[in-house]
Design a protein around this motif. Structure first.
Motif, PDB file in Angstrom:
ATOM      1  N   THR A  87       0.832  -1.195   0.000  1.00 42.94           N
ATOM      2  CA  THR A  87       0.000   0.000   0.000  1.00 42.94           C
ATOM      3  C   THR A  87       0.867   1.245   0.000  1.00 42.94           C
ATOM      4  N   GLU A  88       0.279   2.337  -0.438  1.00 39.98           N
ATOM      5  CA  GLU A  88       1.011   3.603  -0.470  1.00 39.98           C
ATOM      6  C   GLU A  88       1.382   4.049   0.936  1.00 39.98           C
ATOM      7  N   LYS A  90       2.057   2.196   3.593  1.00 44.08           N
ATOM      8  CA  LYS A  90       3.199   1.418   4.080  1.00 44.08           C
ATOM      9  C   LYS A  90       4.481   1.840   3.353  1.00 44.08           C
ATOM     10  N   LYS A  91       4.338   2.154   2.089  1.00 38.75           N
ATOM     11  CA  LYS A  91       5.487   2.570   1.301  1.00 38.75           C
ATOM     12  C   LYS A  91       6.042   3.901   1.819  1.00 38.75           C
TER      13      LYS A  91
END
Length: 277
Positions: A87-88, A90-91
């Motif tokens: 996911t964005e 988490k990134k």
């Protein structure tokens, strides 16, 4: 090899390590995989080719095989998380960890400027506005912005932009520098997503500006995948032409933002039918 904090792609780091070892001595993918404790002789190559991921245990084994210790191992863990995050959110969290680790140990992440530049809509606006107002104070620049910002926020942007080499200061005036912020495609996409969200929100109150100062139009339509690709090409060409027009302008009066937005309002009927079949 480059310092580890100059990497934002863990696979490229692993590949560079492999190539460096191979140049200095007899070293194969089998040797690399074995050193990391994997039974498959080609596993490291499979990971570097993007065909497999590293598990948490795999991250530790790979780090040890590459001789990473201390903050380098911490950075490698975050680097792998950044590259494999689903996911964005988490990134972004992983990238913030990378920046934090680098900052604590007084080393620089090369793409840190990329994220800081796109972290606030004020940075690109101030970068364009400052050269248009020679001798202006941060407070005077702040009064020119939509929406309202403080003098302190403008000053913060000016400090960052000059430090990053995106603005040049001469006396009490600024000029645009030729420097551009570039990063890996993965990092650039992540950084730009945040900027697109902010700019999309700024577009909403702009609807209330006089009609001769803004232009809003839209169309809701059904398209095929082929038509979508053709439309994107037209939009790309339109954007290039608009950039060319702006680049030729010698009497700039305002800073504008152009959002070209084409997005789905429904799921794909074809894909839905295939799922039901």
């Amino acid at each position: 090899m480059k310092p580890i904090t100059e990497y934002t792609d863990f696979r490229q780091l692993m590949l560079d390590y492999y190539e460096d070892r191979k140049r200095r001595s007899a070293f194969s993918w089998r040797d690399f995989s074995k050193a990391a404790g994997f039974t498959s002789s080609s596993y490291m190559k499979v990971v570097c080719d993007g065909k497999s991921k590293l598990s948490k245990i795999g991250v530790e084994r790979t780090g040890v095989a590459m001789g990473l210790v201390g903050f380098e191992m911490e950075y490698f863990r975050a680097l792998v998380e950044f590259g494999q995050a689903g996911t964005e959110a988490k990134k972004k969290a992983a990238y913030e960890s990378m920046l934090s680790i680098a900052k604590v140990h007084k080393v620089r992440v090369m793409e840190g400027d990329l994220f800081e530049f796109y972290d606030s809509w004020q940075n690109p606006v101030v970068r364009e506005l400052a050269p248009l107002m020679p001798g202006a104070t941060p407070g005077e620049m702040a009064k020119m912005c939509y929406p309202e910002v403080s003098a302190a926020e403008v000053q913060q942007s000016l400090n960052f932009l000059t430090k990053a080499g995106l603005l040049k200061k001469a006396g009490d005036s600024f000029t645009l520098a030729e420097t551009s912020i570039k990063g890996t495609p993965d990092a650039t996409r992540l950084a730009l997503r945040g900027m697109h969200r902010m700019m999309s929100k700024l577009a909403t109150p702009a609807i209330d500006l006089p009609a001769d100062e803004r232009n809003f139009s839209g169309v809701t339509m059904g398209v095929s995948r082929e038509s979508y690709d053709r439309i994107v090409k037209v939009l790309d060409e339109c954007r290039r032409q608009i950039i060319a027009i702006a680049a030729e302008d010698k009497s700039i009066e305002q800073v504008y933002r152009l959002n070209l937005q084409l997005f789905p309002l429904t799921k794909s009927i074809k894909e839905s039918n295939n799922e039901e079949a």
